[in-house]
Write a protein that holds these residues in place. Sequence first.
Motif, PDB file in Angstrom:
ATOM      1  N   VAL A  47      -6.358  42.896   4.414  1.00  0.00           N
ATOM      2  CA  VAL A  47      -7.265  42.853   5.567  1.00  0.00           C
ATOM      3  C   VAL A  47      -6.582  43.523   6.755  1.00  0.00           C
ATOM      4  O   VAL A  47      -5.402  43.275   7.011  1.00  0.00           O
ATOM      5  N   GLY A  48      -7.310  44.382   7.439  1.00  0.00           N
ATOM      6  CA  GLY A  48      -6.749  45.070   8.602  1.00  0.00           C
ATOM      7  C   GLY A  48      -6.857  44.243   9.859  1.00  0.00           C
ATOM      8  O   GLY A  48      -5.939  44.164  10.657  1.00  0.00           O
ATOM      9  N   GLN A  86     -12.409  42.769   8.514  1.00  0.00           N
ATOM     10  CA  GLN A  86     -12.436  44.163   8.086  1.00  0.00           C
ATOM     11  C   GLN A  86     -11.274  44.394   7.123  1.00  0.00           C
ATOM     12  O   GLN A  86     -10.113  44.268   7.494  1.00  0.00           O
ATOM     13  N   GLY A  87     -11.626  44.694   5.854  1.00  0.00           N
ATOM     14  CA  GLY A  87     -10.572  44.826   4.848  1.00  0.00           C
ATOM     15  C   GLY A  87     -10.815  45.988   3.914  1.00  0.00           C
ATOM     16  O   GLY A  87     -11.876  46.622   3.942  1.00  0.00           O
ATOM     17  N   SER A  88      -9.806  46.246   3.088  1.00  0.00           N
ATOM     18  CA  SER A  88      -9.906  47.328   2.113  1.00  0.00           C
ATOM     19  C   SER A  88     -10.366  46.790   0.771  1.00  0.00           C
ATOM     20  O   SER A  88      -9.950  45.708   0.365  1.00  0.00           O
ATOM     21  N   LEU A  95      -9.702  48.533  -2.497  1.00  0.00           N
ATOM     22  CA  LEU A  95      -9.045  49.738  -2.991  1.00  0.00           C
ATOM     23  C   LEU A  95      -9.630  50.197  -4.325  1.00  0.00           C
ATOM     24  O   LEU A  95      -9.576  51.379  -4.645  1.00  0.00           O
ATOM     25  N   ASN A 146     -12.753  51.872  -3.479  1.00  0.00           N
ATOM     26  CA  ASN A 146     -12.437  52.808  -2.405  1.00  0.00           C
ATOM     27  C   ASN A 146     -13.429  52.720  -1.255  1.00  0.00           C
ATOM     28  O   ASN A 146     -14.094  53.684  -0.896  1.00  0.00           O
ATOM     29  N   LYS A 147     -13.552  51.520  -0.727  1.00  0.00           N
ATOM     30  CA  LYS A 147     -14.405  51.365   0.449  1.00  0.00           C
ATOM     31  C   LYS A 147     -13.807  50.360   1.425  1.00  0.00           C
ATOM     32  O   LYS A 147     -12.923  49.576   1.061  1.00  0.00           O
ATOM     33  N   GLN A 148     -14.303  50.429   2.644  1.00  0.00           N
ATOM     34  CA  GLN A 148     -13.865  49.475   3.651  1.00  0.00           C
ATOM     35  C   GLN A 148     -14.925  48.389   3.740  1.00  0.00           C
ATOM     36  O   GLN A 148     -16.109  48.693   3.864  1.00  0.00           O
TER      37      GLN A 148
END
Lengths: 129, 662
Positions: free
Chosen positions: B461-462, B475-477, B479, B482-484
């Motif tokens: 998570v960003g 807001q997270g990845s 992977l 391949n999406k936010q």
Amino acid sequence: MTTEKKQAELIREISGVEPLKCMKCGKCSATCPAYNEMDIKPHQFVSYVANENIEALVNSKSLWKCLSCFACIERCPRNVQPGKLIDAARQIVLRQKGGDYLKDEEIPELLDEELPQQLLVSAYRRYKR
Amino acid sequence: MQRIGVFVCHCGSNIAATVDVKKVVEVIRSEPGVVHAEDYQYMCSEAGQERIAIAVKEHKLTGIVVCSCSPRMHETTFRKAAERAGLNPYMVEIANIREHCSWIHKDINEGTEKAVILARAAVAKVNLNTPLYPGESRVTKRALVIGGGIAGIQTALDIADAGYEVDIVEKTPSIGGIMSQLDKTFPTLDCSACILTPKMVDAAAHEKIKLYTYSEVEKVSGFVGDFTVDIRKKARYVDADKCTGCGLCQEKCPSKKTPSEFNRGLGNRSAIYTPFAQAIPNVPVIDTDACIKFKTGKCGLCQKVCAAGAIDYTQKDEIVTEKYGAIVVATGFDTIKLDNYDEYAYNQSKDVITSLELERVMNAAGPTHGHLERLSDGKAPKEIVFIQCVGSRCSDDRGKPYCSKICCMYTAKHAMLIRDKYPDVNVTVFYIDVRTPGKNFDEFYRRAVEQYGVNYVKGQVGKVIPQPNGKLLVQGSDLLDNKQILKEADMVVLATAIEPNKDVRKIATMLTASIDTNNFLTEAHAKLRPVESPTAGIFLSGVCQGPKDIPETVSQAGAAAIKVVGLLAKDKLMTNPCTAHADELLCNGCSTCANVCPYGAISYEDKQVNDHGIRETRRIAVVNNALCQGCGACTVACPSGAMDLQGFSNRQILAEVDAICR
């Protein structure tokens, strides 16, 4: 040595980044505000350099979509700092063009309302010798 | 003049492939003192050792050089072989021609040349060796355990069951540690209190165990087998002998606004308190920072309501001095502070909590009485996000570089328990890797995914952004896709990194036990002596040595206990004769050696000396042979060359250097 290999080494040298330190957590992509604008995502910058896939990287849309906001640099838990890689990739392109990217007298005409101040400052730092 | 025998080992092809052993034998024969030299395939084998015994008899050997592997490997083997053959074991020297020679060379000529040089140096040293005899020291048959969590309790129980006295020193008012704060335990989901409290009761009731709760180790002196420890018993202001544990004082106490340590600050406690209902001992303490009587002089309500007359505002801290043969460090851990992780909004939102706080929220005795609710508004959450590796595996300067090891499993546990009790709640786990080595561990995690429908997302998570509507935007990845991901959550739980208890540095310093850069205590050997500190008589139990879960902690606690029992079972300890000593005529009492000694083995005495007819009293360094570990730091630090190490004297070392340079 292939051109891509040389370029990958150059990117490492300019950025001071060691892509092998990446643990593939994806926090850079999780934190990136320009994520949706990018074709190659921030966490992929690292693997593209590690795999010497430079041609694709320098021709990507992402190269010019990165805002240099440094969120990925700030929050990367492994000090890989993908933002620095994209910075270095941009430099490679610009060096091939030759000359400085910005001249002082050009600045006023480049300014517009939307342009973040930070971008201008980082543009100076990056491209001015 | 010594009569030296040299034995060159082939170690199969380990040495013989890169060192011409026959040539080493041939060359070494002409060294001064050497009367016999031979080579053999495996010197450490029984037949090899027998050859040493035969040669000692046949050639009347007084010293032995074995050219073989590292002395760490077989020095003891060959010393024992020499002893059986009638030699003093300290007349044996090892020339390490494997690790230091054959393994690191490719060319046989180079390897042979170096092997000869190493053998020559060892011969030069043996020529100056003298027989050494270990001394004896006594053993106090009592152990001290620092820390009263599950590690300390289990270590103490195992030592006590073997018949030895044990004292537990615990800083907080009750034993139990972090395990007492947990709700359920993985992978069996049994209630933590149900399995811990019987052990706490056992420890308290055991006739061989003495508890010093609300106490701290203040000073440690002495050495293995004979430690002297000062323990500060902090004033409880409650007489433990009179108190019946009725709890009336806590009920009536008007000061109830202090964040409860036991509930991780999520609820309040009174100024006079026991940390939790099952506390052992069930005797409260008065927190003088919160107590109205101590702050203003007025109140005294607890004293008025106490029918047993146990409240005593005049109590003072007490220092108890005890002797111990062994000390076990079991100081445990805590979660890291999250002040450096603003992106997760921990300090901005009450609904962002650590996993340990969630344990209290899920616990029936916790601040919400076991109801899963948002701490901001008490509403039932519908969407919960777990974030793994918060502060773990961070090589930046914000977190910890190591994996905290327990988080993957407890997060799977939390996710599963929530989905089980509240099936309408969605649970998402953001992970980097899911690490589940351990018996039935991976099966447990897969159950969370496959049976309970926990949504695991590969990616970190960003940021977590508190929204005006009270929700948390995560807001997270992702992977793999391949999406936010942008997700609105009601609660966010952070799998916060663990770190050694902050007091461990102070304790390690008192014990002269070494700690690593992460403040974990160092083992004597990472693989072969994992529960011992390099400092003799100090043992390690639980997370103070490295991250581990409860079953591992309990196993290690037992291992530490048996090491302690092995020590206490001895009546006398043989001391290492290779210790330092000061030449009284050269020592000028400057204190340099005492300052560099890592074991605190050097003190000073005023002694009468006779320096070439001049009689005077001088301040002279004295080495305690039981404390000295023979590291040699003092011998190189001594500016006047007065310090020397038995078995490694300056003369011997220089003879080796001369032999190498010849």
